[in-house]
Design an enzyme around this catalytic site. Structure first.
Site, short mmCIF file in Angstrom:
data_model
loop_
_atom_site.label_atom_id
_atom_site.label_comp_id
_atom_site.label_asym_id
_atom_site.label_seq_id
_atom_site.Cartn_x
_atom_site.Cartn_y
_atom_site.Cartn_z
N HIS A 9 -7.16 -5.70 2.10
CA HIS A 9 -6.02 -5.17 2.85
C HIS A 9 -5.49 -6.25 3.80
CE1 HIS A 9 -6.91 -0.72 2.27
NE2 HIS A 9 -8.12 -1.21 2.04
N HIS A 55 -10.43 -4.93 -3.38
CA HIS A 55 -9.09 -5.20 -2.86
C HIS A 55 -9.19 -5.62 -1.41
CE1 HIS A 55 -10.03 -0.92 -2.41
NE2 HIS A 55 -9.35 -0.95 -1.28
N GLY A 86 -15.40 3.53 4.04
CA GLY A 86 -14.01 3.92 3.83
C GLY A 86 -13.41 3.48 2.51
N GLN A 87 -14.22 2.89 1.61
CA GLN A 87 -13.66 2.50 0.32
C GLN A 87 -13.38 3.75 -0.52
OE1 GLN A 87 -16.06 -0.24 -2.03
NE2 GLN A 87 -14.39 -0.59 -3.49
N ASN A 139 -12.89 -2.71 2.86
CA ASN A 139 -13.76 -1.55 3.06
C ASN A 139 -14.75 -1.56 1.90
OD1 ASN A 139 -12.34 -0.58 5.36
ND2 ASN A 139 -10.79 0.31 4.03
N ASP A 154 0.85 -1.20 0.00
CA ASP A 154 0.00 0.00 0.00
C ASP A 154 0.88 1.25 0.00
OD1 ASP A 154 -3.23 0.47 0.91
OD2 ASP A 154 -1.86 2.18 1.08
N ILE A 155 0.49 2.23 -0.79
CA ILE A 155 1.27 3.46 -0.92
C ILE A 155 1.19 4.32 0.35
CG2 ILE A 155 -0.50 5.03 -1.86
CD1 ILE A 155 1.54 5.77 -4.06
#
Ligand code: 5GP
Ligand code: ZN
Length: 113
Positions: A101, A99, A92-93, A86, A30-31
């Protein structure tokens, strides 16, 4: 899908720090990590969210979870990690390409908020 950032990562149009890929799934760090170790596992095909999953995607999602647990082992996270989807903006998406997490490397609190 045009204008989907994760489809662009799948296509190689946007760089990502990839951990694993095969013909169906891709994993990358994750960035904006929310834990010392935070990576995402995604289907290569565009599925907007979990609600948009088709019955034919059930095995694919199992593969995503299983591969994520393998990567957790390979990257020193061990067996203590949080797995999160999410679903929907209210939850919170922010990227509407399904995806999962994986967060680890620190203690996790519950409820997540
Ligand atoms: P969501 O908020 O939709 O559940 O999660 C989206 C995640 O994608 C966030 O944790 C965010 O940091 C990550 N993300 C967004 N854009 C990029 C990107 O271009 N590269 C990587 N590696 N992660 C991204
Ligand atoms: Zn997409």
């Amino acid at each position: 899908m045009i204008d989907c950032i994760f489809c662009k990562i799948v296509a190689g149009d946007i760089p990502a720090n990839k951990m694993y890929e095969d013909d169906e799934i891709l994993a990358f760090w994750d960035i904006s990590p929310q834990a010392p170790k935070h990576f995402l596992v995604i289907p290569k095909k565009h599925i907007a969210d979990a609600v948009a999953m088709a019955n034919e995607d059930i095995e694919l999602m199992g593969k995503i979870i299983k591969q994520g647990t393998r990567l957790a082992q390979e990257h020193g996270i061990g067996s203590d990690f949080r797995v999160v989807i999410n679903n929907g903006a209210g939850a919170g998406q922010t990227v509407f390409h399904l995806h999962v997490h994986f967060l680890g490397g620190r203690a996790m609190l519950w409820p997540p908020g």
